[in-house]
Every structure is written in C-alpha cells, then in structure tokens.
Design an enzyme around this catalytic site. Structure first.
Site, PDB file in Angstrom:
ATOM      1  N   TYR A  22     -19.931 -28.763 -44.392  1.00  0.00           N
ATOM      2  CA  TYR A  22     -20.486 -28.589 -45.735  1.00  0.00           C
ATOM      3  C   TYR A  22     -19.481 -28.129 -46.785  1.00  0.00           C
ATOM      4  CZ  TYR A  22     -24.742 -28.846 -42.988  1.00  0.00           C
ATOM      5  OH  TYR A  22     -25.725 -29.251 -42.123  1.00  0.00           O
ATOM      6  N   HIS A 101     -28.009 -34.992 -49.826  1.00  0.00           N
ATOM      7  CA  HIS A 101     -27.450 -34.324 -48.643  1.00  0.00           C
ATOM      8  C   HIS A 101     -25.944 -34.227 -48.824  1.00  0.00           C
ATOM      9  CE1 HIS A 101     -31.224 -34.541 -46.496  1.00  0.00           C
ATOM     10  NE2 HIS A 101     -31.344 -35.769 -46.983  1.00  0.00           N
TER      11      HIS A 101
END
EC number: 4.2.1.10
Length: 146
Positions: A22, A101
């Site tokens: 991430y 996302h």
C-alpha cells in the site's frame, strides 16, 4: 458540488500496514491531496474512514439523500459485504460512485478478485496507488449530472 470519499476497514493504517503493498502514504496524506485537487476543480470533498460496516452504510445513505456522488475504497468489505452493495445501489441509481483500490486486487490472493460492488459502480480503479483517488475525483467532476 460535494463528493463523499469513504475509506473502509484498516485504511486508517495506511503508511503503516503492509507498506510493500500500500505504500507509505498515510490516509491524512490522501485527504490533503484530495482537498487540494478538489479546490483546483472547484468542488468540495468530505473524506471519512471507518472500521465499521454500519457506519459506512449510514454515510452512504446520507450521500444518497443529499444527491452526492461517492468515491469508495471499501477495503476488505469489497469481497464480503452485500449490505454495503445494497446501500450503494441507491447511489448507483443517482449520482453514482467509483470504487477505488490502492493495490491491484486482481494480482493478489484469489479471494480478493471478486468485488460485490464493481458490477454497480460507474467505474473501478485498482492498482494505481493513491493516484486512483484523484482519478476518481476528476472522473466524477467531469461526468457530473448536476
């Protein structure tokens, strides 16, 4: 024009949790980025995060009642929540929503490949990091029905 940006479970851990997937950008950084971009586009973003499905659903209902489009990164609820999908169906019928996302969910574990939300989203942005939020914002501004 107001646009609601929702972040689901564990996104408050951005920058700390699995940075190899991430990145190191925090949710506060994402919010600053979005506020700056929204200002440049002449719109307002309201950025919220919750680890609780019901709270996210309540916020979706508020956006539906106000006629606001939504950008949502539902986190793990993407793959499990029929209730969130049902709430977002009302946004789908109105101002619309974009599913975002940070990672490419299709390049990860098999269970992450399915989204309950994608079939009713205006669009899905996955794997482009936090830039996906900006792209979703630009799309909603440029394709607003208001």
């Amino acid at each position: 024009m107001n646009i609601l940006v929702l972040n689901g479970p564990n996104l408050d851990r951005l920058g700390k949790r699995q940075p190899e997937i991430y990145g190191r950008t925090t949710l506060a950084d994402v919010e600053k980025l979005l506020v700056k971009r929204a200002d440049a586009l002449g719109v307002t973003v309201i950025v919220k995060q919750s680890n609780y499905e019901g709270e996210l659903i309540d916020w979706v209902h508020e956006a539906a009642d106000a006629g606001w489009p939504v950008i949502i990164n539902p986190g793990g609820l993407t793959h499990t929540s029929v209730s969130l999908r049902d709430a977002l169906a009302e946004i789908h019928d109105g101002a619309g929503f974009v599913e975002v996302h940070i990672s490419n969910i299709h390049a990860r574990e098999e269970f992450r490949h399915h989204s309950f939300l994608s079939p009713i989203a205006r669009g899905v942005i996955a794997g482009l990091g936090v830039m996906g939020y900006e792209l979703a914002l630009e799309y909603l501004v440029l394709n607003s029905h208001s």
